[in-house]
Motif scaffolding. Structure first.
Motif, short mmCIF file in Angstrom:
data_model
loop_
_atom_site.label_atom_id
_atom_site.label_comp_id
_atom_site.label_asym_id
_atom_site.label_seq_id
_atom_site.Cartn_x
_atom_site.Cartn_y
_atom_site.Cartn_z
N ARG A 1 -11.47 0.74 2.68
CA ARG A 1 -11.76 1.88 1.80
C ARG A 1 -11.20 3.17 2.36
O ARG A 1 -10.73 4.04 1.61
CB ARG A 1 -13.27 2.02 1.61
N GLY A 2 -11.24 3.31 3.70
CA GLY A 2 -10.67 4.48 4.35
C GLY A 2 -11.53 5.73 4.20
O GLY A 2 -12.56 5.72 3.55
N ILE A 3 -11.08 6.81 4.84
CA ILE A 3 -11.72 8.12 4.69
C ILE A 3 -10.73 9.06 4.02
O ILE A 3 -9.63 9.29 4.55
CB ILE A 3 -12.13 8.71 6.06
N ILE B 1 -6.68 4.73 5.56
CA ILE B 1 -7.14 3.62 6.40
C ILE B 1 -6.99 3.99 7.88
O ILE B 1 -7.88 3.73 8.70
CB ILE B 1 -6.35 2.33 6.07
N GLY B 2 -5.85 4.61 8.20
CA GLY B 2 -5.63 5.07 9.58
C GLY B 2 -6.68 6.08 10.00
O GLY B 2 -7.14 6.08 11.15
N ASN B 3 -7.09 6.95 9.08
CA ASN B 3 -8.13 7.94 9.34
C ASN B 3 -9.45 7.25 9.71
O ASN B 3 -10.14 7.65 10.65
CB ASN B 3 -8.32 8.82 8.11
N TYR C 1 -0.50 15.05 5.63
CA TYR C 1 -1.56 14.10 6.00
C TYR C 1 -1.31 13.52 7.39
O TYR C 1 -2.24 13.33 8.18
CB TYR C 1 -1.64 12.98 4.97
N ILE C 2 -0.03 13.23 7.68
CA ILE C 2 0.32 12.68 9.00
C ILE C 2 0.02 13.71 10.08
O ILE C 2 -0.57 13.40 11.13
CB ILE C 2 1.81 12.27 9.04
N LEU C 3 0.42 14.97 9.82
CA LEU C 3 0.17 16.04 10.78
C LEU C 3 -1.34 16.28 10.94
O LEU C 3 -1.84 16.48 12.06
CB LEU C 3 0.86 17.32 10.29
N ASN C 4 -2.04 16.24 9.83
CA ASN C 4 -3.50 16.39 9.85
C ASN C 4 -4.15 15.30 10.71
O ASN C 4 -5.01 15.57 11.54
CB ASN C 4 -4.03 16.31 8.41
N LEU C 5 -3.70 14.07 10.53
CA LEU C 5 -4.25 12.93 11.28
C LEU C 5 -4.00 13.08 12.77
O LEU C 5 -4.89 12.86 13.60
CB LEU C 5 -3.61 11.64 10.76
N LEU D 1 0.82 -1.20 0.00
CA LEU D 1 0.00 0.00 0.00
C LEU D 1 0.86 1.26 0.00
O LEU D 1 1.90 1.32 0.66
CB LEU D 1 -0.91 0.01 1.24
N GLY D 2 0.39 2.29 -0.72
CA GLY D 2 1.06 3.58 -0.69
C GLY D 2 0.83 4.27 0.64
O GLY D 2 -0.13 3.96 1.36
N ILE D 3 1.68 5.25 0.94
CA ILE D 3 1.59 5.96 2.22
C ILE D 3 0.26 6.70 2.35
O ILE D 3 -0.37 6.72 3.42
CB ILE D 3 2.79 6.94 2.39
N HIS D 4 -0.21 7.29 1.25
CA HIS D 4 -1.48 8.03 1.30
C HIS D 4 -2.65 7.09 1.57
O HIS D 4 -3.55 7.39 2.36
CB HIS D 4 -1.70 8.78 -0.01
#
Length: 445
Positions: free
Chosen positions: A52-54, A10-12, A120-124, A2-5
């Motif tokens: 699917r993730g957000i 999925i983490g979101n 994205y990491i900081l946003n999460l 899986l790509g980082i994005h």
């Protein structure tokens, strides 16, 4: 791989579901999960939703429907609550979560020059922190909202509209720059006139429309506040009138009983004379007359109608249970104490004393309750003393008991403490072998 994005999306979704479970637990919902075909299907659907993730930075319809659907099914299956509550909880939580996440993303996007995966990491991380802290302090947030809901409405309206005006101002400035680039470079663009007209409308007309809408909304809010206050005032007046009417009926009933006793006095005297040869019958007859008089004489004038009614009702209970009930209450300077607290303090104080007296089984112990009040050096002091036979353990001004039936004093006193705490008051308790004393000190305003 899986790509980082993709992994962050999925983490979101995992954080989204995890925080929802914390929120439901914080609100007092209890797990009622059972393994069956329905729960397995919902679990598979949840796994599919997680995969699917957000997505970040968008409030599109499909991810929102997906999020609301999975949370609704979780509510219905795991917490066993009705479908209406499930949809409301899921929809509100999903909208708040996605709105916060998108707002953080675009703030970071406009703040940082370089855009990469680290945003994205900081946003999460920031999103999780805000949601988690919000859920942790949800009780305090709810209390602030309940106490100042109309102020919150007005403040949010003003803040949101200021934000809209700022965004519109930026958009208009950018549109003007784009218009200059197009016209200066003779670039062919079919919608240039439409874009120019719309930009002018947004810049010169729309702020006034927004101002009018805001004025109307704030006017509605203020009228709602006034209406609520008038409604509360009317309810209070009706409640006072109802208490006065009850008190009037109580006094009237007592007076009628006394008139009846006085009216029948000659008959009573003749009857007693006719029974003079039978001392037992005479004593029984006299006792019956005394009971009628006792029922009629317990009318109090403390300076507060609600307290008068409470004392009258408790005196009837004491009479029925052969408890000697003595009252010396002056409440004339305590208008600052709310009715609900008057009921909590005196009802619990006397109920606890009655409960203690009713536990007395020994014949050599008199059952009595004495409640008095006085004003001393700026304090209103209430002292309630009652007889008892059960053993108590007092630690840090709290009552404990080893008995299985849990002596009622403990519950009642906590309610009293809660009420007098509002007025910076203090409750002190003293226990001996045969009596219990509760003393209340409240500063007089």
């Amino acid at each position: 791989m899986l790509g980082i994005h993709r992994a962050l999306c999925i983490g979101n979704m995992l954080i989204f579901i995890f925080c929802f479970f914390i929120l439901m637990n914080k609100r007092g919902y209890v797990y009622k999960f059972k393994i069956n075909i329905t729960s397995v299907l919902i679990l598979l659907l949840a796994i599919w939703s997680v995969v699917r993730g957000i997505p970040f930075a968008v409030v599109s319809l499909q991810p929102l429907i997906n999020a609301v659907l999975i949370l609704t099914l979780i509510c219905k299956c795991v917490y066993n609550i009705n479908i209406k509550k499930s949809i409301i909880n899921s929809l509100v939580y999903s909208l708040v979560y996605i709105l916060i996440e998108c707002s953080i993303y675009w703030f970071l996007f406009m703040t940082f020059i370089y855009i990469g995966d680290y945003i994205y990491i900081l946003n999460l991380g920031i999103n999780f922190l805000i949601i988690f802290v919000g859920i942790y302090f949800i009780d305090k947030i709810q209390k602030i909202y309940n106490d100042n809901k109309y102020l919150v409405y007005v403040s949010l309206t003003i803040v949101v509209n200021i934000f809209i005006l700022v965004i519109l101002n930026i958009s208009t400035s950018v549109s003007n720059d784009l218009y200059k680039i197009v016209t200066n470079n003779n670039i062919e663009y079919n919608n240039i006139f439409y874009m120019s007209s719309m930009s002018g409308f947004i810049e010169y007309v729309f702020p006034y429309i927004l101002a009018i809408i805001n004025t109307i909304l704030i006017f509605i809010f203020l009228n709602s506040i006034k209406s609520e206050k008038e409604k509360a005032k009317l309810e209070l007046v009706n409640e006072k009138l109802d208490m006065q009417y009850k008190y009037y009926l109580m006094v009237k009933e007592s007076q009628e009983k006394m008139r009846q006793v006085y009216h029948d006095m000659n008959n009573h005297m003749n009857n007693i004379k006719s029974l003079k040869n039978s001392s037992e019958d005479v004593n029984e007859y006299i006792n019956n007359i005394e009971d009628e008089v006792k029922e009629s004489k317990n009318i109090y004038n403390t300076g507060n109608i609600l307290l008068d009614i409470i004392l009258h009702e408790k005196s009837k209970i004491c009479t029925e249970n052969n408890i000697d009930f003595k009252v010396g209450i002056d409440f004339s300077k305590c208008e600052f104490i709310d009715m609900i607290d008057i009921s909590s303090i005196f009802s619990n104080l006397i109920d606890n004393a009655i409960e203690a007296c009713n536990k007395i089984n020994e014949n050599n112990i008199d059952k009595y309750i004495t409640i008095k009040s006085t004003f001393i050096k700026g304090y209103y002091v209430v002292r309630c003393e009652n007889s008892k036979s059960n053993e108590l353990i007092i630690k840090n001004n709290k009552i404990f008991t080893s008995k299985k039936d849990k002596f009622l004093h403990g519950i009642g006193l906590e309610s009293i403490k809660s009420s007098i705490k509002k007025y910076n008051g203090e409750l002190k308790i003293k226990d001996s072998e045969s009596k219990f004393i509760a003393t209340i000190h409240i500063p007089v305003e």
